[in-house]
Design an enzyme around this catalytic site. Sequence first.
Site, PDB file in Angstrom:
ATOM      1  N   VAL A   9      -2.891   5.601   6.431  1.00 37.30           N
ATOM      2  CA  VAL A   9      -3.412   7.150   6.431  1.00 37.30           C
ATOM      3  C   VAL A   9      -4.762   7.196   6.994  1.00 37.30           C
ATOM      4  O   VAL A   9      -5.729   6.308   6.592  1.00 37.30           O
ATOM      5  CB  VAL A   9      -3.204   7.811   4.955  1.00 37.30           C
ATOM      6  CG1 VAL A   9      -3.834   9.314   5.035  1.00 37.30           C
ATOM      7  CG2 VAL A   9      -1.755   7.574   4.372  1.00 37.30           C
ATOM      8  N   TRP A  53       0.856  -1.045   0.076  1.00 38.55           N
ATOM      9  CA  TRP A  53      -0.004  -0.059  -0.361  1.00 38.55           C
ATOM     10  C   TRP A  53       1.027   1.431   0.046  1.00 38.55           C
ATOM     11  O   TRP A  53       1.773   1.247   0.728  1.00 38.55           O
ATOM     12  CB  TRP A  53      -0.949   0.076   1.338  1.00 38.55           C
ATOM     13  CG  TRP A  53      -2.178  -0.578   0.888  1.00 38.55           C
ATOM     14  CD1 TRP A  53      -2.419  -1.909   1.352  1.00 38.55           C
ATOM     15  CD2 TRP A  53      -3.263  -0.140   0.720  1.00 38.55           C
ATOM     16  NE1 TRP A  53      -3.810  -2.306   1.183  1.00 38.55           N
ATOM     17  CE2 TRP A  53      -4.426  -1.122   0.570  1.00 38.55           C
ATOM     18  CE3 TRP A  53      -3.736   1.193   0.346  1.00 38.55           C
ATOM     19  CZ2 TRP A  53      -5.646  -0.836   0.437  1.00 38.55           C
ATOM     20  CZ3 TRP A  53      -5.032   1.469   0.039  1.00 38.55           C
ATOM     21  CH2 TRP A  53      -5.952   0.272  -0.242  1.00 38.55           C
ATOM     22  N   HIS A  70     -11.227   2.317  10.465  1.00 36.56           N
ATOM     23  CA  HIS A  70     -10.536   1.236  10.239  1.00 36.56           C
ATOM     24  C   HIS A  70      -8.940   1.510  10.450  1.00 36.56           C
ATOM     25  O   HIS A  70      -8.392   0.895  10.689  1.00 36.56           O
ATOM     26  CB  HIS A  70     -10.715   1.058   8.684  1.00 36.56           C
ATOM     27  CG  HIS A  70      -9.885   0.128   7.996  1.00 36.56           C
ATOM     28  ND1 HIS A  70      -9.995  -1.283   8.318  1.00 36.56           N
ATOM     29  CD2 HIS A  70      -8.525   0.173   7.333  1.00 36.56           C
ATOM     30  CE1 HIS A  70      -9.172  -1.988   7.654  1.00 36.56           C
ATOM     31  NE2 HIS A  70      -8.243  -1.143   6.946  1.00 36.56           N
TER      32      HIS A  70
END
Length: 165
Positions: free
Chosen positions: A81, A26, A87
């Site tokens: 981020v 990611w 989450h």
Amino acid sequence: MAGFGEPGVTTVDAAGLTVGIVAARWHGDLTDHMVDRAVAATEACGARAVVARVAGSVELPVVAQAMARRYDVVVALGVVVRGATAHFDYVCQSVTEGLTRVALDEGKPVAHGVLTVETIEQARDRAGLPGSAEDKGWAATVAALDAALAVRGLDATNAHRVGFA
């Protein structure tokens, strides 16, 4: 990012040690650079690097554990981020607890080089890019190597201080 208090250790003599570097894919533009910086720090300290990639930050602890069983030091790198849901909190907690557990269970230094940020700009400022304020790939690697040397230097029969350069 506090921006102050860093110990300023730029390299250590870690000749003969092997560093397992595991990084999430990611935000690959940032994690790729962080891996490059971690490898550069490993080499600057005289150690050897082995790199593995995983999908995301939640997958870091399990590979970190496998690496801790094989190598002297582990460096986990990623970028998380904050979004609009909870989450972020679950991922950050899971990664932090997982990496801490690996370090304690395996008795090996595991560097938490996962950037947990509010914005992508904050991540860029910590990723060691040209103009970044911080270089977490490098710093996490040197910190983990320094810890490995401190652990190796522990000797109950000696009264000298370890890790006070």
